[in-house]
Design a protein around this motif. Structure first.
Motif, PDB file in Angstrom:
ATOM      1  N   GLN A  53       0.830  -1.204   0.000  1.00  0.00           N
ATOM      2  CA  GLN A  53       0.000   0.000   0.000  1.00  0.00           C
ATOM      3  C   GLN A  53       0.863   1.252   0.000  1.00  0.00           C
ATOM      4  O   GLN A  53       1.785   1.394   0.801  1.00  0.00           O
ATOM      5  CB  GLN A  53      -0.918   0.007   1.211  1.00  0.00           C
ATOM      6  N   SER A  54       0.541   2.173  -0.905  1.00  0.00           N
ATOM      7  CA  SER A  54       1.223   3.462  -0.963  1.00  0.00           C
ATOM      8  C   SER A  54       0.930   4.244   0.315  1.00  0.00           C
ATOM      9  O   SER A  54      -0.198   4.242   0.813  1.00  0.00           O
ATOM     10  CB  SER A  54       0.732   4.259  -2.177  1.00  0.00           C
ATOM     11  N   MET A  55       1.928   4.940   0.839  1.00  0.00           N
ATOM     12  CA  MET A  55       1.743   5.744   2.048  1.00  0.00           C
ATOM     13  C   MET A  55       0.970   7.026   1.759  1.00  0.00           C
ATOM     14  O   MET A  55       0.505   7.678   2.676  1.00  0.00           O
ATOM     15  CB  MET A  55       3.101   6.103   2.667  1.00  0.00           C
ATOM     16  N   THR A  56       0.834   7.373   0.486  1.00  0.00           N
ATOM     17  CA  THR A  56       0.153   8.625   0.147  1.00  0.00           C
ATOM     18  C   THR A  56      -1.194   8.423  -0.539  1.00  0.00           C
ATOM     19  O   THR A  56      -2.112   9.190  -0.312  1.00  0.00           O
ATOM     20  CB  THR A  56       1.042   9.506  -0.750  1.00  0.00           C
ATOM     21  N   THR A  57      -1.319   7.407  -1.389  1.00  0.00           N
ATOM     22  CA  THR A  57      -2.562   7.258  -2.154  1.00  0.00           C
ATOM     23  C   THR A  57      -3.420   6.088  -1.705  1.00  0.00           C
ATOM     24  O   THR A  57      -4.562   5.974  -2.109  1.00  0.00           O
ATOM     25  CB  THR A  57      -2.272   7.065  -3.654  1.00  0.00           C
ATOM     26  N   GLU A  58      -2.874   5.196  -0.913  1.00  0.00           N
ATOM     27  CA  GLU A  58      -3.533   3.968  -0.451  1.00  0.00           C
ATOM     28  C   GLU A  58      -3.750   2.945  -1.556  1.00  0.00           C
ATOM     29  O   GLU A  58      -4.342   1.904  -1.337  1.00  0.00           O
ATOM     30  CB  GLU A  58      -4.835   4.273   0.287  1.00  0.00           C
ATOM     31  N   MET A  60      -2.596  -0.152  -3.936  1.00  0.00           N
ATOM     32  CA  MET A  60      -1.763  -1.304  -3.593  1.00  0.00           C
ATOM     33  C   MET A  60      -1.177  -1.927  -4.866  1.00  0.00           C
ATOM     34  O   MET A  60      -1.632  -2.969  -5.317  1.00  0.00           O
ATOM     35  CB  MET A  60      -2.548  -2.327  -2.786  1.00  0.00           C
ATOM     36  N   ILE A  93       1.531  -1.559   4.851  1.00  0.00           N
ATOM     37  CA  ILE A  93       0.475  -2.567   4.742  1.00  0.00           C
ATOM     38  C   ILE A  93       0.713  -3.288   3.415  1.00  0.00           C
ATOM     39  O   ILE A  93       0.959  -2.656   2.387  1.00  0.00           O
ATOM     40  CB  ILE A  93      -0.922  -1.908   4.747  1.00  0.00           C
ATOM     41  N   HIS A  94       0.646  -4.609   3.433  1.00  0.00           N
ATOM     42  CA  HIS A  94       0.869  -5.375   2.213  1.00  0.00           C
ATOM     43  C   HIS A  94       0.036  -6.659   2.223  1.00  0.00           C
ATOM     44  O   HIS A  94      -0.509  -7.050   3.254  1.00  0.00           O
ATOM     45  CB  HIS A  94       2.357  -5.690   2.032  1.00  0.00           C
TER      46      HIS A  94
END
Length: 150
Positions: A53-58, A60, A93-94
């Motif tokens: 999961q991107s830390m800025t856009t959410e 994956m 998160i992955h």
């Protein structure tokens, strides 16, 4: 001894359809999660399916696409390192989704603090680039007893 590691071997079931993805998403270890330890290192799979999961856009995206399974590894921060650095590093998160025609194998190495050790946060970060980030907090010792595998 201050650290220890856990090497695990996973075999993920095949899955090609949306129904496969939905049923697989309901079972461990594919559900979205963050790793608990300090750092996770895993060889890239020839069946790319690790989504982070991107830390800025959410979003994956699959982070293994285009990588060489014979040479590349993925490295992820764990929740304990995030806690110890007061969020300077964050555990991503992955998940792994079944979008591959064959079984997928993975053998991640989880680096963890040794169970029952006590980490003095200020001592650990003294002289590092993030020392000032934690100096504003009270001196704190952290027990790692919760890292015991059940």
């Amino acid at each position: 001894r201050r650290v220890h590691g856990v090497l695990r071997f996973f075999r993920y079931h095949q899955g090609r359809t949306e129904a496969d993805r939905l049923s697989f998403n309901a079972s461990y270890p594919s559900t979205p999660h963050a790793d608990i330890g300090l750092v996770t290192v895993a060889p890239v799979s020839p069946q790319p399916a690790l989504e982070v999961q991107s830390m800025t856009t959410e979003a994956m995206p699959c982070v293994e696409e285009g990588l060489d399974a014979l040479q590349d590894v993925t490295v992820m921060v764990g929740e304990m390192l995030g806690y110890l650095t007061r969020g300077f590093y964050r555990a991503p998160i992955h998940r792994v989704l079944p979008n591959y025609p064959e079984y997928r194998y993975s053998m991640p190495f989880f680096l963890r603090a040794h169970p029952f050790s006590v980490v003095r946060v200020q001592d650990m970060l003294a002289g590092t680039a993030i020392e000032s980030r934690v100096s504003a907090f009270p001196d704190e010792s952290v027990s790692t007893a919760f890292l015991m595998d059940g």
